[in-house]
Design a protein around this motif. Structure first.
Motif, PDB file in Angstrom:
ATOM      1  N   THR A  95       2.106  -0.692  12.758  1.00  0.00           N
ATOM      2  CA  THR A  95       2.375  -2.190  12.283  1.00  0.00           C
ATOM      3  C   THR A  95       1.726  -2.507  10.808  1.00  0.00           C
ATOM      4  OG1 THR A  95       2.215  -2.832  14.692  1.00  0.00           O
ATOM      5  CG2 THR A  95       1.988  -4.683  13.212  1.00  0.00           C
ATOM      6  N   ASP A  96       0.720  -1.711  10.578  1.00  0.00           N
ATOM      7  CA  ASP A  96       0.041  -1.944   9.387  1.00  0.00           C
ATOM      8  C   ASP A  96       1.048  -1.353   8.309  1.00  0.00           C
ATOM      9  OD1 ASP A  96      -2.553  -2.969  10.462  1.00  0.00           O
ATOM     10  OD2 ASP A  96      -3.268  -0.823  10.643  1.00  0.00           O
ATOM     11  N   VAL A  97       1.494  -0.248   8.568  1.00  0.00           N
ATOM     12  CA  VAL A  97       2.450   0.304   7.503  1.00  0.00           C
ATOM     13  C   VAL A  97       3.800  -0.535   7.598  1.00  0.00           C
ATOM     14  CG1 VAL A  97       4.135   2.336   7.045  1.00  0.00           C
ATOM     15  CG2 VAL A  97       1.825   2.491   7.994  1.00  0.00           C
ATOM     16  N   GLY A  98       4.005  -1.378   8.557  1.00  0.00           N
ATOM     17  CA  GLY A  98       5.193  -2.145   8.899  1.00  0.00           C
ATOM     18  C   GLY A  98       5.041  -3.203   7.807  1.00  0.00           C
ATOM     19  N   TYR A  99       3.834  -3.871   7.583  1.00  0.00           N
ATOM     20  CA  TYR A  99       3.726  -4.983   6.735  1.00  0.00           C
ATOM     21  C   TYR A  99       3.781  -4.714   5.383  1.00  0.00           C
ATOM     22  CZ  TYR A  99       2.375  -8.250  10.588  1.00  0.00           C
ATOM     23  OH  TYR A  99       2.581  -9.148  11.640  1.00  0.00           O
ATOM     24  N   PHE A 100       3.191  -3.328   5.143  1.00  0.00           N
ATOM     25  CA  PHE A 100       3.369  -2.659   3.749  1.00  0.00           C
ATOM     26  C   PHE A 100       4.781  -2.719   3.299  1.00  0.00           C
ATOM     27  CE2 PHE A 100       3.939   1.512   1.451  1.00  0.00           C
ATOM     28  CZ  PHE A 100       3.307   0.962   0.249  1.00  0.00           C
ATOM     29  N   LEU A 101       5.884  -2.087   4.398  1.00  0.00           N
ATOM     30  CA  LEU A 101       6.989  -1.996   4.143  1.00  0.00           C
ATOM     31  C   LEU A 101       7.852  -3.352   3.828  1.00  0.00           C
ATOM     32  CD1 LEU A 101       7.941   0.816   6.700  1.00  0.00           C
ATOM     33  CD2 LEU A 101       7.831   1.026   4.094  1.00  0.00           C
ATOM     34  N   VAL A 102       7.424  -4.458   4.582  1.00  0.00           N
ATOM     35  CA  VAL A 102       7.959  -5.896   4.640  1.00  0.00           C
ATOM     36  C   VAL A 102       7.816  -6.173   3.139  1.00  0.00           C
ATOM     37  CG1 VAL A 102       7.987  -7.844   5.386  1.00  0.00           C
ATOM     38  CG2 VAL A 102       8.075  -6.195   6.922  1.00  0.00           C
ATOM     39  N   ALA A 103       6.440  -6.256   2.828  1.00  0.00           N
ATOM     40  CA  ALA A 103       6.379  -6.582   1.520  1.00  0.00           C
ATOM     41  C   ALA A 103       7.209  -5.917   0.422  1.00  0.00           C
ATOM     42  CB  ALA A 103       4.949  -6.320   0.945  1.00  0.00           C
ATOM     43  N   TYR A 104       7.287  -4.580   0.607  1.00  0.00           N
ATOM     44  CA  TYR A 104       8.376  -3.798  -0.445  1.00  0.00           C
ATOM     45  C   TYR A 104       9.693  -4.585  -0.125  1.00  0.00           C
ATOM     46  CZ  TYR A 104       5.668  -0.933  -3.479  1.00  0.00           C
ATOM     47  OH  TYR A 104       4.768  -0.407  -4.656  1.00  0.00           O
ATOM     48  N   THR A 105       9.777  -4.774   0.979  1.00  0.00           N
ATOM     49  CA  THR A 105      11.365  -5.285   1.199  1.00  0.00           C
ATOM     50  C   THR A 105      11.766  -6.410   0.458  1.00  0.00           C
ATOM     51  OG1 THR A 105      11.559  -4.060   3.283  1.00  0.00           O
ATOM     52  CG2 THR A 105      13.136  -5.905   2.799  1.00  0.00           C
ATOM     53  N   PHE A 106      10.876  -7.446   0.284  1.00  0.00           N
ATOM     54  CA  PHE A 106      10.993  -8.657  -0.312  1.00  0.00           C
ATOM     55  C   PHE A 106      10.920  -8.403  -1.843  1.00  0.00           C
ATOM     56  CE2 PHE A 106       9.629 -10.726   3.575  1.00  0.00           C
ATOM     57  CZ  PHE A 106      10.586 -11.551   3.673  1.00  0.00           C
ATOM     58  N   PHE A 107      10.079  -7.369  -2.258  1.00  0.00           N
ATOM     59  CA  PHE A 107      10.159  -7.059  -3.694  1.00  0.00           C
ATOM     60  C   PHE A 107      11.735  -6.582  -3.992  1.00  0.00           C
ATOM     61  CE2 PHE A 107       9.321  -4.059  -7.247  1.00  0.00           C
ATOM     62  CZ  PHE A 107       8.763  -4.681  -8.084  1.00  0.00           C
TER      63      PHE A 107
END
Length: 198
Positions: A95-107
């Motif tokens: 899940t931690d990595v998931g939030y990292f990926l979500v942030a990059y998704t918005f970028f």
């Protein structure tokens, strides 16, 4: 007057992005260990791509500056996460990595929209990348089977990035268009100078 022809840093940025992405997805599909992914992620996907972004700044290319710098930083950051996990310094959950990926998704969403004004190959690459990120996001938040689907999608994204790299290199040495990149999906208006300060 300096008439020296400078190389296009995008060939390094696109090359590093594509190679590191392919290796990571081969790892995610169980075909490759993490060692080569980490090494290439730091060297080519990370440092080399970050350097390409800084050179795009010198060229006045904000899109390339943002994209290569951000995704170069992505590879360095994810490599650090893997190393911290491996040495039990700081464990990051899925899940931690998931939030990292979500942030990059918005970028990536911002860059995807900008890519629509560049050319078809760029828009195609970023459209595939958006789908890949969304699948990874879902895969890290309760739908792990989608990580496998994301691997195939992101391999396609890497190959699309390599196509652009090939177009720049081959068209450059041939002195004519061998590989086309297509028209922009959206028409850009006249460029206006935007002042840095009021």
């Amino acid at each position: 007057m300096n008439n020296v022809n400078l190389g296009n840093p995008a060939v390094v940025g696109l090359g590093g992005f594509g190679l590191s992405t392919i290796l990571l997805q081969l790892h995610n599909l169980g075909l490759c260990g993490l060692g080569p992914v980490l090494a290439v992620g730091f060297a080519f996907g990370g440092i080399a791509q970050l350097c390409a972004g800084l050179l795009e700044h010198k060229n006045g290319n904000n899109f390339g500056f943002a994209a290569f710098s951000a995704y170069g930083s992505f590879w360095i950051a994810i490599g650090i996460v893997w190393m911290l996990n491996y040495f039990n310094i700081y464990k990051s959950s899925g899940t931690d990595v998931g939030y990292f990926l979500v942030a990059y998704t918005f970028f990536t969403l911002i860059l995807w929209f900008a890519s629509l004004f560049i050319h078809g190959a760029m828009a195609t690459t970023f459209s595939i990348l958006m789908v890949g990120f969304i699948l990874l996001d879902l895969g890290h938040f309760g739908f792990p089977a989608l990580n496998t689907a994301a691997a195939y999608v992101l391999i396609a994204c890497a190959l699309a990035a390599w196509y652009m790299m090939a177009a720049i290199i081959i068209n450059g040495v041939a002195g004519r268009t061998i590989l086309g990149v297509g028209e922009a999906w959206l028409k850009a208006g006249e460029k206006e100078m935007i002042p840095a300060t009021k």
